[in-house]
Write a protein that holds these residues in place. Structure first.
Motif, PDB file in Angstrom:
ATOM      1  N   TYR A 159       0.832  -1.199   0.000  1.00 41.47           N
ATOM      2  CA  TYR A 159       0.000   0.000   0.000  1.00 41.47           C
ATOM      3  C   TYR A 159       0.872   1.257   0.000  1.00 41.47           C
ATOM      4  CZ  TYR A 159      -4.273  -2.621   1.177  1.00 41.47           C
ATOM      5  OH  TYR A 159      -5.358  -3.467   1.154  1.00 41.47           O
ATOM      6  N   ALA A 160       1.891   1.249   0.847  1.00 48.02           N
ATOM      7  CA  ALA A 160       2.766   2.421   0.954  1.00 48.02           C
ATOM      8  C   ALA A 160       3.472   2.704  -0.364  1.00 48.02           C
ATOM      9  CB  ALA A 160       3.786   2.224   2.078  1.00 48.02           C
ATOM     10  N   VAL A 161       3.910   1.660  -1.056  1.00 51.30           N
ATOM     11  CA  VAL A 161       4.609   1.839  -2.330  1.00 51.30           C
ATOM     12  C   VAL A 161       3.653   2.374  -3.396  1.00 51.30           C
ATOM     13  CG1 VAL A 161       5.757   0.615  -4.219  1.00 51.30           C
ATOM     14  CG2 VAL A 161       6.353   0.096  -1.840  1.00 51.30           C
ATOM     15  N   VAL A 162       2.457   1.781  -3.485  1.00 49.12           N
ATOM     16  CA  VAL A 162       1.488   2.198  -4.499  1.00 49.12           C
ATOM     17  C   VAL A 162       1.091   3.661  -4.308  1.00 49.12           C
ATOM     18  CG1 VAL A 162      -0.877   1.875  -5.324  1.00 49.12           C
ATOM     19  CG2 VAL A 162       0.591  -0.104  -4.943  1.00 49.12           C
ATOM     20  N   PHE A 163       0.754   4.018  -3.079  1.00 43.42           N
ATOM     21  CA  PHE A 163       0.315   5.391  -2.852  1.00 43.42           C
ATOM     22  C   PHE A 163       1.479   6.370  -2.792  1.00 43.42           C
ATOM     23  CE2 PHE A 163      -3.525   3.114  -1.679  1.00 43.42           C
ATOM     24  CZ  PHE A 163      -4.463   3.876  -2.366  1.00 43.42           C
ATOM     25  N   GLY A 164       2.683   5.862  -2.532  1.00 40.52           N
ATOM     26  CA  GLY A 164       3.855   6.704  -2.684  1.00 40.52           C
ATOM     27  C   GLY A 164       4.039   7.103  -4.141  1.00 40.52           C
ATOM     28  N   ALA A 165       3.841   6.135  -5.047  1.00 42.84           N
ATOM     29  CA  ALA A 165       3.908   6.441  -6.476  1.00 42.84           C
ATOM     30  C   ALA A 165       2.807   7.415  -6.877  1.00 42.84           C
ATOM     31  CB  ALA A 165       3.795   5.147  -7.287  1.00 42.84           C
ATOM     32  N   ALA A 166       1.612   7.225  -6.314  1.00 41.21           N
ATOM     33  CA  ALA A 166       0.515   8.148  -6.610  1.00 41.21           C
ATOM     34  C   ALA A 166       0.832   9.551  -6.114  1.00 41.21           C
ATOM     35  CB  ALA A 166      -0.782   7.646  -5.968  1.00 41.21           C
ATOM     36  N   ALA A 167       1.511   9.651  -4.972  1.00 39.93           N
ATOM     37  CA  ALA A 167       1.891  10.959  -4.437  1.00 39.93           C
ATOM     38  C   ALA A 167       2.902  11.646  -5.359  1.00 39.93           C
ATOM     39  CB  ALA A 167       2.482  10.803  -3.030  1.00 39.93           C
TER      40      ALA A 167
ATOM     41  N   LEU B 297      -0.404  10.928   0.388  1.00 35.86           N
ATOM     42  CA  LEU B 297       0.535  10.914   1.507  1.00 35.86           C
ATOM     43  C   LEU B 297      -0.144  10.413   2.779  1.00 35.86           C
ATOM     44  CD1 LEU B 297       2.458  14.262   0.915  1.00 35.86           C
ATOM     45  CD2 LEU B 297       3.283  11.936   0.517  1.00 35.86           C
ATOM     46  N   ALA B 298      -1.422  10.746   2.959  1.00 38.85           N
ATOM     47  CA  ALA B 298      -2.156  10.249   4.121  1.00 38.85           C
ATOM     48  C   ALA B 298      -2.293   8.734   4.068  1.00 38.85           C
ATOM     49  CB  ALA B 298      -3.539  10.903   4.190  1.00 38.85           C
ATOM     50  N   MET B 299      -2.499   8.187   2.870  1.00 35.33           N
ATOM     51  CA  MET B 299      -2.599   6.737   2.734  1.00 35.33           C
ATOM     52  C   MET B 299      -1.259   6.070   3.034  1.00 35.33           C
ATOM     53  SD  MET B 299      -5.728   5.860   1.962  1.00 35.33           S
ATOM     54  CE  MET B 299      -5.726   4.322   1.047  1.00 35.33           C
ATOM     55  N   VAL B 300      -0.166   6.678   2.556  1.00 35.01           N
ATOM     56  CA  VAL B 300       1.162   6.146   2.866  1.00 35.01           C
ATOM     57  C   VAL B 300       1.386   6.160   4.374  1.00 35.01           C
ATOM     58  CG1 VAL B 300       3.646   6.544   2.633  1.00 35.01           C
ATOM     59  CG2 VAL B 300       2.152   6.806   0.648  1.00 35.01           C
ATOM     60  N   TYR B 301       1.021   7.259   5.006  1.00 37.84           N
ATOM     61  CA  TYR B 301       1.195   7.400   6.455  1.00 37.84           C
ATOM     62  C   TYR B 301       0.414   6.334   7.213  1.00 37.84           C
ATOM     63  CZ  TYR B 301       0.243   9.314  11.100  1.00 37.84           C
ATOM     64  OH  TYR B 301       0.081   9.466  12.445  1.00 37.84           O
ATOM     65  N   MET B 302      -0.841   6.120   6.833  1.00 37.87           N
ATOM     66  CA  MET B 302      -1.653   5.127   7.537  1.00 37.87           C
ATOM     67  C   MET B 302      -1.116   3.712   7.316  1.00 37.87           C
ATOM     68  SD  MET B 302      -5.639   6.382   7.402  1.00 37.87           S
ATOM     69  CE  MET B 302      -5.739   6.566   5.631  1.00 37.87           C
ATOM     70  N   ALA B 303      -0.677   3.430   6.083  1.00 35.71           N
ATOM     71  CA  ALA B 303      -0.129   2.097   5.808  1.00 35.71           C
ATOM     72  C   ALA B 303       1.113   1.836   6.645  1.00 35.71           C
ATOM     73  CB  ALA B 303       0.194   1.967   4.320  1.00 35.71           C
ATOM     74  N   LEU B 304       1.996   2.822   6.742  1.00 33.92           N
ATOM     75  CA  LEU B 304       3.204   2.660   7.548  1.00 33.92           C
ATOM     76  C   LEU B 304       2.865   2.566   9.034  1.00 33.92           C
ATOM     77  CD1 LEU B 304       5.644   5.127   5.741  1.00 33.92           C
ATOM     78  CD2 LEU B 304       5.557   2.624   5.562  1.00 33.92           C
TER      79      LEU B 304
END
Length: 207
Positions: free
Chosen positions: A67-75, A97-104
């Motif tokens: 999830y963090a990688v996918v939404f990091g790319a989206a960011a 970035l909020a999705m990356v934060y929550m996944a981490l």
């Protein structure tokens, strides 16, 4: 995520429905409007997957890293669009970035995101940084209120675009006659996803 099962499944349904509507919008939009609809469809589906109640599934740690990688790319994609002058992508950047934060945060403590509450194991199951979580909660609360007010119909006899929710929403390039081409569709989807994000951040804060 942690929390009661019924609200969790309602959240999943809301995110899936919103993602499906955004995906349908891609057929009636062109240009920047279509790109925004694609971004929002990905966000909706990702939020639905992340919101699945802990009691129903226990994915391995690598899923949250994914999830963090996918939404990091989206960011990064949203950041590039913001630099190119597409101002409405700034909200997409914050959301990704909020999705990356929550996944981490859900991988915190190495105990897994779906560890049951209570006990030493549950104490390390994420929760995030309170300051960051609080800032995101404030951002989305303001965003939902501001965007929701734009959807309120303007009083009869007034002029301007107040209440239409069309200004700066990224719906330019809409194909006339499309089923999902109404000017309120995109803002309504964003309000729904903003509310879903508020709920997910609240669940994270409660861990």
């Amino acid at each position: 995520m942690h929390g009661p099962a019924m609200p969790g499944w309602l959240l999943v349904a809301l995110c899936l429905w919103t993602g499906a509507v955004c995906l349908a919008r891609t057929r009636s939009c062109t240009g920047a409007g279509r790109r925004a609809a694609v971004d929002e469809a990905v966000m909706g589906v990702g939020m639905a997957a992340m919101a699945v109640p802990a009691s129903a599934a226990g994915p391995p740690q690598w899923v949250w890293t994914g999830y963090a990688v996918v939404f990091g790319a989206a960011a990064l994609r949203a950041l590039w669009s913001v630099r190119g002058g597409a101002g409405h992508h700034l909200h997409h950047l914050v959301g990704s970035l909020a999705m990356v934060y929550m996944a981490l945060a859900m991988t915190g403590g190495g105990t897994g995101p779906h560890t049951a509450h209570g006990g030493a194991a549950g104490a390390g199951a994420g929760g995030g940084v309170p300051l960051v979580t609080g800032a995101l909660l404030v951002y989305y609360a303001v965003y939902v209120l501001r965007s929701g007010l734009r959807l309120v119909p303007a009083p009869a006899g007034t002029t301007g675009t107040a209440g239409t929710g069309t200004a700066g929403t990224g719906t330019a390039g809409t194909v006339p006659g499309g089923r999902w081409s109404g000017p309120e569709t995109a803002p309504a989807c964003r309000v729904a996803m903003g509310l879903a994000m508020l709920a997910m951040l609240a669940m994270l804060a409660a861990v």
